[in-house]
Design an enzyme around this catalytic site. Sequence first.
Site, mmCIF file in Angstrom:
data_model
loop_
_atom_site.group_PDB
_atom_site.id
_atom_site.type_symbol
_atom_site.label_atom_id
_atom_site.label_comp_id
_atom_site.label_asym_id
_atom_site.label_seq_id
_atom_site.Cartn_x
_atom_site.Cartn_y
_atom_site.Cartn_z
ATOM 1 C CB SER A 104 5.654 -1.895 11.866
ATOM 2 O OG SER A 104 5.271 -0.548 12.138
ATOM 3 C CG ASN A 160 -1.722 1.213 1.420
ATOM 4 O OD1 ASN A 160 -1.754 2.071 0.527
ATOM 5 N ND2 ASN A 160 -2.406 1.329 2.550
ATOM 6 C CD GLU A 169 -2.780 5.316 6.946
ATOM 7 O OE1 GLU A 169 -2.806 5.377 5.698
ATOM 8 O OE2 GLU A 169 -1.861 4.763 7.585
ATOM 9 N N GLY A 217 2.849 2.230 10.851
ATOM 10 C CA GLY A 217 3.777 3.349 10.705
ATOM 11 C C GLY A 217 4.507 3.718 11.986
ATOM 12 C CE LYS A 220 -0.097 3.084 4.863
ATOM 13 N NZ LYS A 220 0.045 3.137 6.305
HETATM 14 P P1 13P Z 1 3.258 0.343 7.714
HETATM 15 O O1 13P Z 1 3.813 -0.916 7.098
HETATM 16 O O2 13P Z 1 3.971 1.571 7.274
HETATM 17 O O3 13P Z 1 3.137 0.220 9.203
HETATM 18 O O4 13P Z 1 1.767 0.510 7.150
HETATM 19 C C1 13P Z 1 0.893 -0.552 7.204
HETATM 20 C C2 13P Z 1 -0.337 -0.207 6.468
HETATM 21 O O5 13P Z 1 -1.087 0.663 6.881
HETATM 22 C C3 13P Z 1 -0.611 -0.915 5.209
HETATM 23 O O6 13P Z 1 -1.900 -0.666 4.762
#
Ligand code: 13P
Length: 251
Positions: free
Chosen positions: A213, A9, A97, A173, A11
């Site tokens: 993470s 993802n 999110e 994150g 983002k």
């Molecule tokens: P991270 O791997 O940055 O923690 O994000 C996970 C996430 O939200 C994937 O959709």
Amino acid sequence: MRKKVIAGNWKMNLNLSDSIKLVSQIKNGLSENDNVDVIVCPPFTSLETVYTLVKDSPVKLGAQNVHFEKSGAFTGEISTEMLKSVGCEYAIVGHSERRTIFNESDETINKKNKAVLTDGLKLIFCVGETLDEREKGITQKVIETQIKGGLAGINENDLKNIIIAYEPVWAIGTGKTASPEQAQEIHKFIRSLIEKLYSASASNDLVIQYGGSVKPNNAVELLSQEDIDGALVGGACLDSASFLEIIKAAY
Ligand code: 13P
């Protein structure tokens, strides 16, 4: 045997030229392996171009969001039909999110889930508890509410086109991963809930990804848990070497 599915993802990261660079590195670094599906979910602006680069490869394309209406006066929104027209096969719905920053309720998520499945896309449906909810000891209750709400009115036939992604909000994150045991416990809970709501075979076939993470140094241990069938990767998927290592951890 359930196939492992590793999804990235992206983002709100990477412009068009950086997207081209990343997806080309991923594609070129992949070794042939039938046991793992790989999905990339770039921002909307890169979908069409990324599709032209992955269409003859094993890498599949997903969108990070979708609207539930088919068309019309919904400024800024993107429909399932639009996603399909640029080669998308998957859509992520229910990401924490979206739930927190954009106030998406279980009801909205349910409408999106239905639109995705009815219109022939596959769904990556995210659920997960906050730190506060975990500390209050209500993790399973929260996950159950999100799953019952998100899947309301969706029948067993559609389950084969659904991946559930368990993403504890406190692990997204933050560099704090759920321990393999913590993740396995909730994955097992989700699988038993699906058995209760649908059937043993639907629950047995369901792919449940872990997200939060996931990094090359924890992927092997997470992915070796009985009920963890893949990963939804955020930060680490923006670096091709890390993403490829996570994919290899699923082989
Ligand atoms: P991270 O791997 O940055 O923690 O994000 C996970 C996430 O939200 C994937 O959709």
